[in-house]
Motif scaffolding. Structure first.
Motif, short mmCIF file in Angstrom:
data_model
loop_
_atom_site.label_atom_id
_atom_site.label_comp_id
_atom_site.label_asym_id
_atom_site.label_seq_id
_atom_site.Cartn_x
_atom_site.Cartn_y
_atom_site.Cartn_z
N SER A 19 0.80 -1.22 0.00
CA SER A 19 0.00 0.00 0.00
C SER A 19 0.84 1.27 0.00
N SER A 21 4.63 1.37 -0.71
CA SER A 21 5.91 1.41 -1.43
C SER A 21 5.87 0.89 -2.86
N TRP A 22 4.97 -0.03 -3.16
CA TRP A 22 4.95 -0.66 -4.48
C TRP A 22 3.68 -0.30 -5.22
N THR A 23 3.77 -0.23 -6.53
CA THR A 23 2.61 0.06 -7.37
C THR A 23 2.17 -1.19 -8.11
N VAL A 24 0.94 -1.17 -8.60
CA VAL A 24 0.41 -2.30 -9.36
C VAL A 24 1.30 -2.55 -10.57
N SER A 26 4.40 -3.69 -10.39
CA SER A 26 5.81 -3.72 -10.02
C SER A 26 6.21 -5.10 -9.50
N GLU A 70 -2.83 -6.06 -6.83
CA GLU A 70 -3.64 -5.03 -6.16
C GLU A 70 -2.85 -4.54 -4.95
N GLN A 71 -2.99 -3.26 -4.64
CA GLN A 71 -2.27 -2.71 -3.49
C GLN A 71 -3.02 -2.90 -2.18
#
Length: 233
Positions: A19, A21-24, A26, A70-71
């Motif tokens: 939620s 640090s990472w994006t969908v 990645s 999904e985040q």
């Protein structure tokens, strides 16, 4: 610290990373790197990623690694039942989703999805052998979620995953109305039917499982009624 608690902590840590640090799309760090960052063994990271994949947050791609799908989990749509009527409605909801999902999963499942279903149930059986109702309840959600995903109906999947936060509490209540060891081979016929692509048998097995669960629900409702009656005297 118990392994189950450690896995849960790693799941929570990775969900925070998802939620914040990472994006969908990645790619996640390797299991070895996550193990180093979180200070836990690779087997713990692997189990946590397996749970997150069942929940639809990440996806493992053979030879490529694990990627963000999904985040965040969708907000829960069903609150914890506060009354006997709400508990009955919850199981009506589950019946409405899980029986057709079993039929569709038998028709549409891939080899990988079947492996996920089997693996999820093996984890449930280990929880039974360890005598942990709470652990079984948590893992049982992942098992049913794997079947719903194998049904390959996006509306079923989105709706069912919204049950996650409520599922375990209620299953634990139902498990308390009998011996946990009775769950050991509870879904064997369902899995076998999905494996041989027998849609009618899969739906029938799911229905039969609900008939047994209904007995436990009625016992719980009767117990609740008896307690309420005693309070009124």
């Amino acid at each position: 610290m118990a392994k189950t608690s450690l896995v849960d902590e790693v799941i929570a840590a990775i969900r925070t990373m998802l939620s914040e640090s990472w994006t969908v799309g990645s790619k996640l760090p390797s299991e070895q790197e996550l193990s180093r960052q979180l200070g836990v063994g690779r087997s713990t990271v692997r189990e946590a990623l397996r749970v997150l994949e069942h929940l639809g947050l990440v996806e493992s791609r053979s030879g490529l690694g694990t990627f963000v799908v999904e985040q965040r989990m969708p907000p829960p749509r069903i609150q914890y039942p506060q009354s006997p009527e709400a508990l009955v409605q919850l199981y009506e909801f589950r019946r409405a989703i899980e029986i057709p999902s079993a039929r569709l999963a038998a028709e549409r499942r891939t080899a990988e999805q079947l492996a996920n279903i089997k693996s999820a149930w093996q984890e449930c059986e280990l929880a039974v052998k360890r005598g942990s109702a709470d652990e079984f309840a948590r893992l049982d959600f992942l098992f049913h979620a794997a079947i719903v995903k194998a049904a390959q109906n996006s509306f079923f999947i989105e709706t069912y995953l919204g049950l996650q936060d409520t599922f375990a509490n209620n299953v634990t209540l139902i498990l308390g109305q009998g011996q946990l060891k009775g769950m050991l081979h509870f879904h064997d016929k369902l899995i076998e039917a999905i494996e041989r692509r027998d849609a009618k048998a899969a739906a029938r097995a799911a229905e039969d499982n609900f008939k047994e669960t209904d007995v436990r629900v009625q016992l719980l409702l009767q117990s609740s009624s008896d307690v309420d009656g005693s309070k009124k005297r």
